[in-house]
Design a protein around this motif. Structure first.
Motif, PDB file in Angstrom:
ATOM      1  N   SER A   1      32.121  73.067  39.894  1.00 56.92           N
ATOM      2  CA  SER A   1      32.940  73.053  38.681  1.00 56.92           C
ATOM      3  C   SER A   1      32.072  73.445  37.497  1.00 56.92           C
TER       4      SER A   1
ATOM      5  N   ALA B   1      32.796  71.014  34.579  1.00 56.03           N
ATOM      6  CA  ALA B   1      32.206  69.680  34.746  1.00 56.03           C
ATOM      7  C   ALA B   1      30.686  69.742  34.641  1.00 56.03           C
TER       8      ALA B   1
ATOM      9  N   VAL C   1      35.860  66.467  33.272  1.00 52.87           N
ATOM     10  CA  VAL C   1      35.465  65.351  34.127  1.00 52.87           C
ATOM     11  C   VAL C   1      35.774  65.705  35.573  1.00 52.87           C
ATOM     12  N   ASP C   2      34.804  65.505  36.450  1.00 50.90           N
ATOM     13  CA  ASP C   2      35.032  65.718  37.882  1.00 50.90           C
ATOM     14  C   ASP C   2      35.841  64.545  38.421  1.00 50.90           C
ATOM     15  N   ARG C   3      37.010  64.835  38.950  1.00 51.09           N
ATOM     16  CA  ARG C   3      37.888  63.794  39.497  1.00 51.09           C
ATOM     17  C   ARG C   3      37.904  63.774  41.014  1.00 51.09           C
ATOM     18  N   THR C   4      37.104  64.624  41.661  1.00 52.72           N
ATOM     19  CA  THR C   4      37.167  64.702  43.127  1.00 52.72           C
ATOM     20  C   THR C   4      35.888  64.241  43.817  1.00 52.72           C
TER      21      THR C   4
ATOM     22  N   VAL D   1      35.640  60.504  44.588  1.00 56.70           N
ATOM     23  CA  VAL D   1      36.610  60.115  45.623  1.00 56.70           C
ATOM     24  C   VAL D   1      36.052  60.450  47.014  1.00 56.70           C
TER      25      VAL D   1
ATOM     26  N   THR E   1      33.813  70.576  46.990  1.00 55.73           N
ATOM     27  CA  THR E   1      35.118  70.507  46.355  1.00 55.73           C
ATOM     28  C   THR E   1      35.111  71.457  45.175  1.00 55.73           C
TER      29      THR E   1
ATOM     30  N   SER F   1      41.285  69.942  43.618  1.00 49.38           N
ATOM     31  CA  SER F   1      42.333  69.066  43.090  1.00 49.38           C
ATOM     32  C   SER F   1      42.329  67.735  43.841  1.00 49.38           C
ATOM     33  N   PRO F   2      42.703  66.652  43.151  1.00 47.45           N
ATOM     34  CA  PRO F   2      42.770  65.362  43.847  1.00 47.45           C
ATOM     35  C   PRO F   2      43.695  65.391  45.065  1.00 47.45           C
TER      36      PRO F   2
ATOM     37  N   ARG G   1      42.636  64.728  48.898  1.00 47.47           N
ATOM     38  CA  ARG G   1      43.319  63.711  49.710  1.00 47.47           C
ATOM     39  C   ARG G   1      43.765  64.300  51.046  1.00 47.47           C
TER      40      ARG G   1
END
Length: 163
Positions: A12, A15, A21-24, A27, A69, A131-132, A136
């Motif tokens: 990213s 990011a 903000v890295d959202r993956t 996770v 990711t 993407s989140p 998932r």
């Protein structure tokens, strides 16, 4: 028992620059830890050459698994699949086919994911979307096969279906 190791690389540019903000990555790292992996990362890098360099460095440590990711779309800077493909000894196309199939239940954009899954030496590498929801879906696919994949890469035999 040998401890399983994993590296998480986040592609990213925003990011890495601190503008998003890295959202993956967190996770993925949490999921891996819950599944018994010693985790390095998430390492947040700009897409392109930085991803390629991070993949090569990570492979030098011979982890069991590398998950990326981001960087799998159609943007001119999305180059994670190309960086990954050049390192693979063998591709595992069924993984990405299933990831896209599952993603289609939520969004037609799942068809645009260009990632790869495959083997480099004894390391399994998978490109997850940025993407989140894509993460998932990818972790859902991975959860069903990761133990078998890593056993096979360590020289294990296929489980017998005959008693």
């Amino acid at each position: 028992m040998t401890r399983r190791t994993a590296v998480v690389i986040v592609a990213s540019t925003r990011a890495a620059a601190g503008t998003a903000v890295d959202r993956t990555g967190p996770v993925i790292a949490a999921w891996l830890a819950e599944h018994g992996f010693d985790v390095t990362g998430p390492l947040v890098v700009r897409d392109g050459a930085d991803v390629a360099a991070s993949l090569r460095r990570a492979l030098g440590d011979h982890p069991s698994l590398i998950l990326t990711t981001g960087g799998t779309g159609l943007s001119p800077s999305d180059a994670t699949p190309e960086a990954t493909r050049e390192l693979l000894d063998r591709e595992v196309p069924g993984f990405m086919e299933e990831l896209r199939r599952r993603g289609l239940a939520s969004t037609p954009n799942a068809l645009l994911t260009r990632g790869y899954a495959g083997v480099a030496g004894t390391t399994f590498i998978v490109n997850l979307p940025g993407s989140p929801g894509g993460v998932r879906d990818g972790l859902g696919v991975l959860g069903g096969v990761v133990d078998h994949v890593l056993d096979q890469l360590a020289g294990g035999d296929h489980p017998s279906s005959v008693p």
